[in-house]
Each structure stands twice: as structure tokens, then as C-alpha cells.
Write a protein that holds these residues in place. Structure first.
Motif, mmCIF file in Angstrom:
data_model
loop_
_atom_site.group_PDB
_atom_site.id
_atom_site.type_symbol
_atom_site.label_atom_id
_atom_site.label_comp_id
_atom_site.label_asym_id
_atom_site.label_seq_id
_atom_site.Cartn_x
_atom_site.Cartn_y
_atom_site.Cartn_z
ATOM 1 N N ILE A 1 15.035 -20.566 -21.893
ATOM 2 C CA ILE A 1 13.976 -20.896 -22.856
ATOM 3 C C ILE A 1 14.028 -19.969 -24.073
ATOM 4 C CG2 ILE A 1 11.469 -20.915 -23.185
ATOM 5 C CD1 ILE A 1 11.133 -21.857 -20.375
ATOM 6 N N GLY A 2 14.282 -18.681 -23.824
ATOM 7 C CA GLY A 2 14.322 -17.714 -24.931
ATOM 8 C C GLY A 2 15.409 -18.055 -25.934
ATOM 9 N N SER A 3 16.605 -18.390 -25.425
ATOM 10 C CA SER A 3 17.681 -18.726 -26.381
ATOM 11 C C SER A 3 17.331 -19.988 -27.152
ATOM 12 C CB SER A 3 19.044 -18.873 -25.682
ATOM 13 O OG SER A 3 18.975 -18.951 -24.300
ATOM 14 N N VAL A 4 16.697 -20.940 -26.470
ATOM 15 C CA VAL A 4 16.342 -22.194 -27.153
ATOM 16 C C VAL A 4 15.312 -21.931 -28.250
ATOM 17 C CG1 VAL A 4 15.259 -24.461 -26.870
ATOM 18 C CG2 VAL A 4 16.879 -23.615 -25.146
ATOM 19 N N LEU A 5 14.268 -21.150 -27.928
ATOM 20 C CA LEU A 5 13.235 -20.889 -28.941
ATOM 21 C C LEU A 5 13.838 -20.142 -30.133
ATOM 22 C CD1 LEU A 5 10.163 -20.038 -26.666
ATOM 23 C CD2 LEU A 5 10.719 -22.191 -27.823
ATOM 24 N N ALA A 6 14.750 -19.194 -29.854
ATOM 25 C CA ALA A 6 15.378 -18.437 -30.948
ATOM 26 C C ALA A 6 16.234 -19.343 -31.830
ATOM 27 C CB ALA A 6 16.224 -17.303 -30.372
ATOM 28 N N ALA A 7 16.794 -20.395 -31.241
ATOM 29 C CA ALA A 7 17.705 -21.280 -31.993
ATOM 30 C C ALA A 7 16.991 -22.484 -32.589
ATOM 31 C CB ALA A 7 18.828 -21.758 -31.074
ATOM 32 N N THR A 8 15.676 -22.608 -32.343
ATOM 33 C CA THR A 8 14.949 -23.789 -32.824
ATOM 34 C C THR A 8 14.447 -23.584 -34.251
ATOM 35 O OG1 THR A 8 14.275 -24.380 -30.583
ATOM 36 C CG2 THR A 8 12.980 -25.315 -32.384
ATOM 37 N N ASP A 9 14.763 -24.522 -35.113
ATOM 38 C CA ASP A 9 14.267 -24.482 -36.484
ATOM 39 C C ASP A 9 12.815 -24.957 -36.497
ATOM 40 O OD1 ASP A 9 14.181 -24.233 -39.171
ATOM 41 O OD2 ASP A 9 15.745 -25.696 -39.625
ATOM 42 N N PHE A 10 12.573 -26.143 -35.909
ATOM 43 C CA PHE A 10 11.203 -26.655 -35.806
ATOM 44 C C PHE A 10 11.140 -27.698 -34.703
ATOM 45 C CE2 PHE A 10 13.415 -28.866 -39.250
ATOM 46 C CZ PHE A 10 13.296 -30.190 -38.880
ATOM 47 N N VAL A 11 9.906 -27.978 -34.287
ATOM 48 C CA VAL A 11 9.648 -29.038 -33.308
ATOM 49 C C VAL A 11 8.737 -30.063 -33.969
ATOM 50 C CG1 VAL A 11 9.962 -27.695 -31.190
ATOM 51 C CG2 VAL A 11 7.747 -27.640 -32.341
ATOM 52 N N LEU A 12 8.788 -31.306 -33.511
ATOM 53 C CA LEU A 12 7.928 -32.333 -34.086
ATOM 54 C C LEU A 12 7.743 -33.480 -33.087
ATOM 55 C CD1 LEU A 12 9.855 -34.129 -37.030
ATOM 56 C CD2 LEU A 12 10.926 -33.093 -35.074
ATOM 57 N N PRO A 13 6.702 -34.293 -33.278
ATOM 58 C CA PRO A 13 6.460 -35.406 -32.364
ATOM 59 C C PRO A 13 7.577 -36.446 -32.425
ATOM 60 C CG PRO A 13 4.494 -34.964 -33.706
ATOM 61 C CD PRO A 13 5.621 -34.185 -34.300
ATOM 62 N N GLY A 14 7.923 -37.007 -31.285
ATOM 63 C CA GLY A 14 8.932 -38.056 -31.241
ATOM 64 C C GLY A 14 8.573 -39.113 -30.205
ATOM 65 N N ILE A 15 8.775 -40.374 -30.549
ATOM 66 C CA ILE A 15 8.619 -41.464 -29.581
ATOM 67 C C ILE A 15 10.016 -41.972 -29.271
ATOM 68 C CG2 ILE A 15 7.682 -43.783 -29.145
ATOM 69 C CD1 ILE A 15 5.567 -43.198 -31.339
ATOM 70 N N GLU A 16 10.371 -41.953 -27.985
ATOM 71 C CA GLU A 16 11.642 -42.566 -27.630
ATOM 72 C C GLU A 16 11.401 -43.984 -27.126
ATOM 73 O OE1 GLU A 16 15.916 -42.193 -25.584
ATOM 74 O OE2 GLU A 16 14.347 -41.273 -24.430
ATOM 75 N N VAL A 17 12.224 -44.923 -27.572
ATOM 76 C CA VAL A 17 12.209 -46.285 -27.040
ATOM 77 C C VAL A 17 13.389 -46.381 -26.080
ATOM 78 C CG1 VAL A 17 12.330 -48.747 -27.584
ATOM 79 C CG2 VAL A 17 11.316 -47.139 -29.248
ATOM 80 N N ILE A 18 13.083 -46.507 -24.795
ATOM 81 C CA ILE A 18 14.165 -46.669 -23.819
ATOM 82 C C ILE A 18 14.283 -48.151 -23.469
ATOM 83 C CG2 ILE A 18 14.146 -44.337 -22.842
ATOM 84 C CD1 ILE A 18 12.392 -45.455 -20.548
ATOM 85 N N ASP A 19 15.484 -48.561 -23.104
ATOM 86 C CA ASP A 19 15.742 -49.985 -22.829
ATOM 87 C C ASP A 19 16.909 -50.060 -21.851
ATOM 88 O OD1 ASP A 19 15.211 -52.737 -23.247
ATOM 89 O OD2 ASP A 19 16.863 -52.886 -24.680
ATOM 90 N N SER A 20 16.601 -49.779 -20.591
ATOM 91 C CA SER A 20 17.659 -49.796 -19.580
ATOM 92 C C SER A 20 18.400 -51.117 -19.617
ATOM 93 C CB SER A 20 17.056 -49.609 -18.184
ATOM 94 O OG SER A 20 18.077 -49.686 -17.211
ATOM 95 N N ARG A 21 19.699 -51.033 -19.498
ATOM 96 C CA ARG A 21 20.489 -52.259 -19.426
ATOM 97 C C ARG A 21 20.470 -52.833 -18.008
ATOM 98 N NH1 ARG A 21 20.149 -49.529 -24.179
ATOM 99 N NH2 ARG A 21 21.200 -47.793 -23.169
ATOM 100 N N TYR A 22 19.768 -52.160 -17.104
ATOM 101 C CA TYR A 22 19.699 -52.634 -15.716
ATOM 102 C C TYR A 22 18.465 -53.501 -15.495
ATOM 103 C CZ TYR A 22 23.344 -49.215 -15.082
ATOM 104 O OH TYR A 22 24.511 -48.505 -15.207
ATOM 105 N N ARG A 23 18.670 -54.544 -14.721
ATOM 106 C CA ARG A 23 17.610 -55.513 -14.437
ATOM 107 C C ARG A 23 16.359 -54.802 -13.918
ATOM 108 N NH1 ARG A 23 20.863 -59.967 -12.203
ATOM 109 N NH2 ARG A 23 21.602 -59.644 -14.331
ATOM 110 N N ASP A 24 15.224 -55.088 -14.536
ATOM 111 C CA ASP A 24 13.929 -54.529 -14.123
ATOM 112 C C ASP A 24 13.905 -52.999 -14.097
ATOM 113 O OD1 ASP A 24 13.068 -57.180 -13.720
ATOM 114 O OD2 ASP A 24 13.915 -57.170 -11.699
ATOM 115 N N PHE A 25 14.762 -52.354 -14.913
ATOM 116 C CA PHE A 25 14.804 -50.882 -14.950
ATOM 117 C C PHE A 25 15.109 -50.310 -13.568
ATOM 118 C CE2 PHE A 25 13.051 -50.801 -19.208
ATOM 119 C CZ PHE A 25 13.323 -49.539 -19.705
ATOM 120 N N LYS A 26 15.850 -51.044 -12.730
ATOM 121 C CA LYS A 26 16.150 -50.570 -11.380
ATOM 122 C C LYS A 26 17.531 -49.920 -11.382
ATOM 123 C CE LYS A 26 12.925 -52.615 -8.453
ATOM 124 N NZ LYS A 26 12.286 -53.652 -9.271
ATOM 125 N N PHE A 27 17.545 -48.593 -11.178
ATOM 126 C CA PHE A 27 18.826 -47.883 -11.213
ATOM 127 C C PHE A 27 18.755 -46.636 -10.368
ATOM 128 C CE2 PHE A 27 16.485 -46.763 -15.238
ATOM 129 C CZ PHE A 27 16.117 -45.478 -14.891
#
Ligand code: OOG
Ligand code: MG
Length: 262
Positions: free
Chosen positions: A125-151
């Protein structure tokens, strides 16, 4: 590795064609129950190679299945990692064409943008925070290619962890200005709050997901380059959407970002 190079190429083509043609498929471990993790990432790598050969660029990386809510929803217990190309990016407040997707769901996430390279093993976590320029809100749209999201895990890794679209926006914050464990999020669909959470839902601290990605890549001799955009994983269960839906993510002290399905 359990699969030969021809099988890996054929499975990558099958999964990518499902994405390009909005068709679903059964999970590939039904056909190849002995495939291993290296096979799964090799299929994902081959999908990336196909996209790059077509002129697309990789513009982001993602960690997924990093919260208990998501692991429980999908019935798995390990984070997975994937990539996003330029055609996955939706401008803040912009439109996402529903007919380009199979059965999309949205996830509230914290996005990191780095200013220094991150290289595992031993990234924390420390290395990540030191290397982070900024954080911001994000919405991911996922769309499994598997039937009914079953994987299962190997199938979803091969399918580039269901990556499809994403939007980031709001108020970029430097990590010193926000406690990423207690930061609260509300995701709204058509004005109704549908998901609530706090950053700590993601591996105790969203930066831990970025560290896990760096360590995963490090084991393969790769790194997270400076200037990378990385989605740290859904804080809550993913929420299904339909054409006409408007989704907004509000993150405490980081403003909001939104996407419309048309
Ligand atoms: C796999 C992708 C999960 C996340 O943020 O947990 C993911 C899936 O659930 O289809 O992106
Ligand atoms: Mg996600």
C-alpha cells in the motif's frame, strides 16, 4: 501450461468474437477443465494482441473481484486482473450504446492514476500511495461474455475479467487528502440509490488492489508504468442496467461521474 498455442489462439478468437458480436458463450473450462492460470492469462494476452493488431491502444488496467461483495456474488475468492482499450472509455456523463453489449452491469470503483512505475514483487500500500498522482470516482461497465455471467476464475481471466466500458470523472484528489478506507460511495440508478459502501470493502484498502496488480505483473516480468489509469475493483455487488438507464457514482469529497445507456 496445459493448452497448446493453437488452442489458446482459438479460445481468444472465440471470446473476442463474442464481445464483437454481442453473443454469449458457455464457459471455456467446460471444454478445457484442465486449463491452468497461465493458460487463462495467455488467452487474455492473445485477446490484447488481437486488439492491438487492429489498432486499439491499452489505456487502462483493472483489478476485479477485490471486494467480498463481488467475490460472494460471483462465487470466487481471488482477485483477477485485466486491461482496457481506448474504445472502452466513455466520457464523463457520456453515452454507452446498450446494443454494443450483451448484458452489462455497473460497478462503483475508485480509479488510481500513477505518476511513477510500480513493480512487484513486494509492492505494498505504501509504494502504491507514493506512486499515485491522484484518485477519482470511476464506474466500470462489465459485460461477461459468459451466459448469465456464470463463470469460474480461469474462464473470467481468459475473458479479460468481463471488461467492457468505463467512465471516470469528478474531482481528482491526491491521496493525502482522502482516507481511502473510510471514503463513502453512493451509486444511483435513475436517481435512486442502489449501492452504498466504503473504500475498505476493497481488500481493506483500495491501494491494496493496485499493489496486488503490481505483484501479479511482477511475477510475469511486467510492471505498472507511470501514468497508468487503474480501476481497483467494485466496492459493492454489480448492478444490472438496461437501455435508458442513467447511472451516477458519488464518492465522498471526490464529486461524481455518470454514464447513460442508450
Ligand atoms: C468479473 C469482473 C469483476 C470487479 O470490479 O470486481 C470486476 C465479473 O464480475 O464479471 O471487474
Ligand atoms: Mg470492476
Amino acid at each position: 501450461m496445459k493448452l497448446d498455442i493453437q488452442t489458446i489462439a482459438a479460445l481468444a478468437e472465440r471470446l473476442e468474437n463474442c464481445q464483437l458480436r454481442q453473443q454469449d458463450t458457455t464457459k471455456i473450462t467446460d471444454d478445457y477443465p484442465d486449463m491452468d492460470w497461465d493458460d487463462a492469462y495467455a488467452i487474455q494476452d492473445e485477446i490484447r494482441r488481437r486488439k492491438l493488431a487492429r489498432g486499439n491502444r491499452v489505456i487502462g488496467l483493472k483489478a476485479g473481484l477485490t471486494s467480498h461483495a463481488k467475490m460472494k456474488q460471483m462465487g470466487v475468492s481471488t482477485p483477477v486482473f485485466g486491461f482496457m482499450t481506448d474504445d472502452y472509455a466513455v466520457p464523463d456523463g457520456g453515452e454507452c450504446k446498450f446494443s454494443d453489449l450483451i448484458h452489462p452491469k455497473v460497478e462503483p470503483e475508485i480509479a488510481f492514476v500513477t505518476k511513477a512505475e510500480l513493480r512487484g514483487p513486494g509492492c505494498h500500500i505504501g509504494s502504491v500511495l507514493a506512486a499515485t498522482d491522484f484518485v477519482l470516482p470511476g464506474i466500470e461497465v462489465i459485460d461477461s461474455r459468459y451466459r448469465d455471467f456464470k463463470f469460474d476464475l480461469k474462464s473470467v481471466v481468459a475473458d479479460n475479467t468481463s471488461a467492457a466500458r468505463f467512465v471516470v470523472g469528478g474531482q481528482p484528489m491526491c491521496v493525502a487528502g482522502v482516507d481511502l478506507r473510510t471514503v463513502g460511495i453512493v451509486m444511483e440508478k435513475n436517481g435512486q440509490p442502489v449501492a452504498f459502501g466504503a473504500g475498505a470493502a476493497v481488500l481493506g484498502h483500495p491501494a491494496a488492489a493496485i499493489a496486488a496488480l503490481a505483484n501479479h505483473l511482477g511475477a510475469r516480468g511486467e510492471c505498472i508504468p507511470a501514468g497508468s489509469l487503474i480501476l481497483s475493483g467494485g466496492i459493492t455487488e454489480a448492478v444490472s442496467v438496461q437501455a435508458g438507464d442513467n447511472v451516477t457514482l458519488r464518492v465522498q469529497s471526490m464529486g461524481s461521474t455518470s454514464i447513460r445507456f442508450v
